[in-house]
Design an enzyme around this catalytic site. Structure first.
Site, PDB file in Angstrom:
ATOM      1  N   TYR A 131       0.820  -1.217   0.000  1.00  0.00           N
ATOM      2  CA  TYR A 131       0.000   0.000   0.000  1.00  0.00           C
ATOM      3  C   TYR A 131       0.853   1.265   0.000  1.00  0.00           C
ATOM      4  CZ  TYR A 131      -3.957  -3.088   1.133  1.00  0.00           C
ATOM      5  OH  TYR A 131      -4.910  -4.071   1.103  1.00  0.00           O
ATOM      6  N   LYS A 177       5.667 -14.255   3.189  1.00  0.00           N
ATOM      7  CA  LYS A 177       5.760 -15.155   2.039  1.00  0.00           C
ATOM      8  C   LYS A 177       7.224 -15.163   1.600  1.00  0.00           C
ATOM      9  CE  LYS A 177       3.719 -17.790  -1.086  1.00  0.00           C
ATOM     10  NZ  LYS A 177       3.181 -19.112  -0.742  1.00  0.00           N
ATOM     11  N   ASP A 210      -0.390 -17.943   2.892  1.00  0.00           N
ATOM     12  CA  ASP A 210      -1.437 -18.875   2.429  1.00  0.00           C
ATOM     13  C   ASP A 210      -1.798 -19.867   3.524  1.00  0.00           C
ATOM     14  OD1 ASP A 210       1.193 -19.555   1.962  1.00  0.00           O
ATOM     15  OD2 ASP A 210       0.851 -20.611   0.090  1.00  0.00           O
ATOM     16  N   ASP A 234      -4.283  -6.773   5.970  1.00  0.00           N
ATOM     17  CA  ASP A 234      -5.598  -6.262   5.582  1.00  0.00           C
ATOM     18  C   ASP A 234      -6.531  -7.437   5.264  1.00  0.00           C
ATOM     19  OD1 ASP A 234      -7.564  -4.478   4.969  1.00  0.00           O
ATOM     20  OD2 ASP A 234      -6.728  -3.840   3.050  1.00  0.00           O
ATOM     21  N   ASP A 238      -9.843  -9.104   7.832  1.00  0.00           N
ATOM     22  CA  ASP A 238     -11.250  -9.276   7.436  1.00  0.00           C
ATOM     23  C   ASP A 238     -11.672 -10.728   7.632  1.00  0.00           C
ATOM     24  OD1 ASP A 238     -11.441  -6.618   6.573  1.00  0.00           O
ATOM     25  OD2 ASP A 238     -12.655  -7.176   4.834  1.00  0.00           O
TER      26      ASP A 238
END
Ligand code: NAD
Length: 341
Positions: A131, A177, A210, A234, A238
């Site tokens: 971001y 990752k 993942d 982010d 959620d």
């Protein structure tokens, strides 16, 4: 002598004004029964400002934020067209260096969750990563976004997460990752490892993004504090919010060295605008986190207890929780509980 805090209130777009007013209503009830005062200063920000100001964060709002101790922010609709103003939330996070995005996720009484006994906090790096806002169309139909990860930002968010874990169940999971993003996530991983020796009582483990998304579904109760980079955090927050029942319950804090901004995790849910139907609890819990940040621990705990009482009684429930109560009824019930505690 009672202390006065200046609180910037940005109502935002869509359902923002409804959930923000609901939270202000509960804050009003809280200050009636506490020895501090809250001076609410309303500012304009969000999608609805663009036509009038050409920006979603007018200069006068930035000046207002600078005069306040903390900000209660409603969700804002983010323009998606290329060249449109970037998200107001992202701008405020960068402008005030609000480097830690802190999102608690827990099961609530009487609220159906994927699993019982979930109690975790997601700490997301909030100022850089995917971001960073550095994106180019390098040739027609070919786009590049830069995922900027620095040691400095990684160290400070790691330190925040370790401190938080130390106050909780003393376990920190760092999510990355690194097998693919070897340089950027290598810097992030090394930063977490560099801070670890300062907190010998906090155990750590690490998993790939993942696998983290899968484990959040499979065994969410095993997590305590999770620290990760911006985009991964982010998405995972959620997901974590939904496994505990509803996005309408999840609150978030954006914490920096000298300022804090508090908001629901959810967005502006435009389809529900003005219907007095959505759940204001996420924004009310964000207000509780704000009082905690300001050092008003008892008042913060009072709001949390009031929320737990209303949810466990189950008489007032919004549609997302399977009831038919309105936003204002939910806010009114929580405010009444605050007054009675
Ligand atoms: P959203 O979170 O606004 O809504 C997704 C769905 O979640 C809704 O349709 C609704 O079913 C449910 N929901 C959300 N809030 C709820 C509440 N309080 N009570 C009950 N149910 C609730 O996500 P979206 O539709 O992807 O985004 C809408 C806009 O919000 C977009 O412009 C997006 O960029 C923006 N957004 C802003 C923020 C922010 O300001 N921090 C955060 C996320 C999304």
């Amino acid at each position: 002598m009672s202390k006065t805090y200046n609180i910037a209130v940005l109502k935002g777009d869509g359902i923002g004004p409804e959930v923000t007013e609901a939270a202000v209503n509960v804050l009003q009830a809280t200050q009636e029964t506490s020895n501090f005062k809250l001076n609410f200063l309303y500012g304009k920000a969000g999608y609805h400002c663009i036509a009038e100001y050409g920006t979603n964060l007018p200069e006068e709002t930035i000046a207002l934020l600078k005069r306040t101790d903390a900000c209660l922010k409603g969700p804002m609709t983010t323009p998606e067209e290329p060249g449109a103003p970037v998200s107001a939330a992202v701008k405020i996070r960068k402008m005030f260096n609000l480097y830690a995005n802190v999102r608690p996720c827990r099961t609530y009484p009487n609220v159906e969750a994927l699993k019982p006994n979930i109690d975790l906090v997601m700490v997301r790096e909030n100022t850089e990563g995917m971001y960073s806002g550095v994106e180019y169309e390098v040739a027609p139909g070919v786009g590049v976004a830069l995922r900027i990860i620095t040691q400095e930002a990684s160290l400070r968010v790691a330190e925040y997460a370790f401190k938080l874990a130390q106050k909780r169940r003393k376990h920190l999971t760092y999510v990355h990752k690194g097998n693919i993003l070897r340089i950027t996530d290598g810097i992030f991983k090394d930063a977490v490892k560099a801070i670890a020796p300062k907190y010998p009582d906090v155990t750590t483990d690490d998993i790939h993004i993942d696998a983290a998304a899968m484990h959040l579904i499979k065994k969410p109760e095993t997590f305590d504090v999770i620290v990760t980079t911006n985009l991964f955090g982010d998405v995972l927050s959620d997901e974590a919010a939904q496994i505990t029942g509803s996005l309408g319950l999840a609150a978030g804090a954006n914490i920096g060295e000298t300022y804090g901004m508090f908001e629901p995790v959810h967005g502006s849910a435009p389809k529900y605008t003005g219907q007095n139907r959505v759940n204001p609890t996420a924004t009310i819990m964000a207000a509780s986190m704000m009082l905690d940040y300001l050092g008003e621990k008892d008042a913060a705990a009072k709001i949390e207890s009031a929320v737990l009482k209303v949810l466990s009684e189950g008489k007032v429930r919004t549609a997302d929780l399977g009831g038919s109560s309105t936003t204002s009824e939910m806010s009114g019930a929580i405010a009444a509980q605050v007054r009675s505690l």
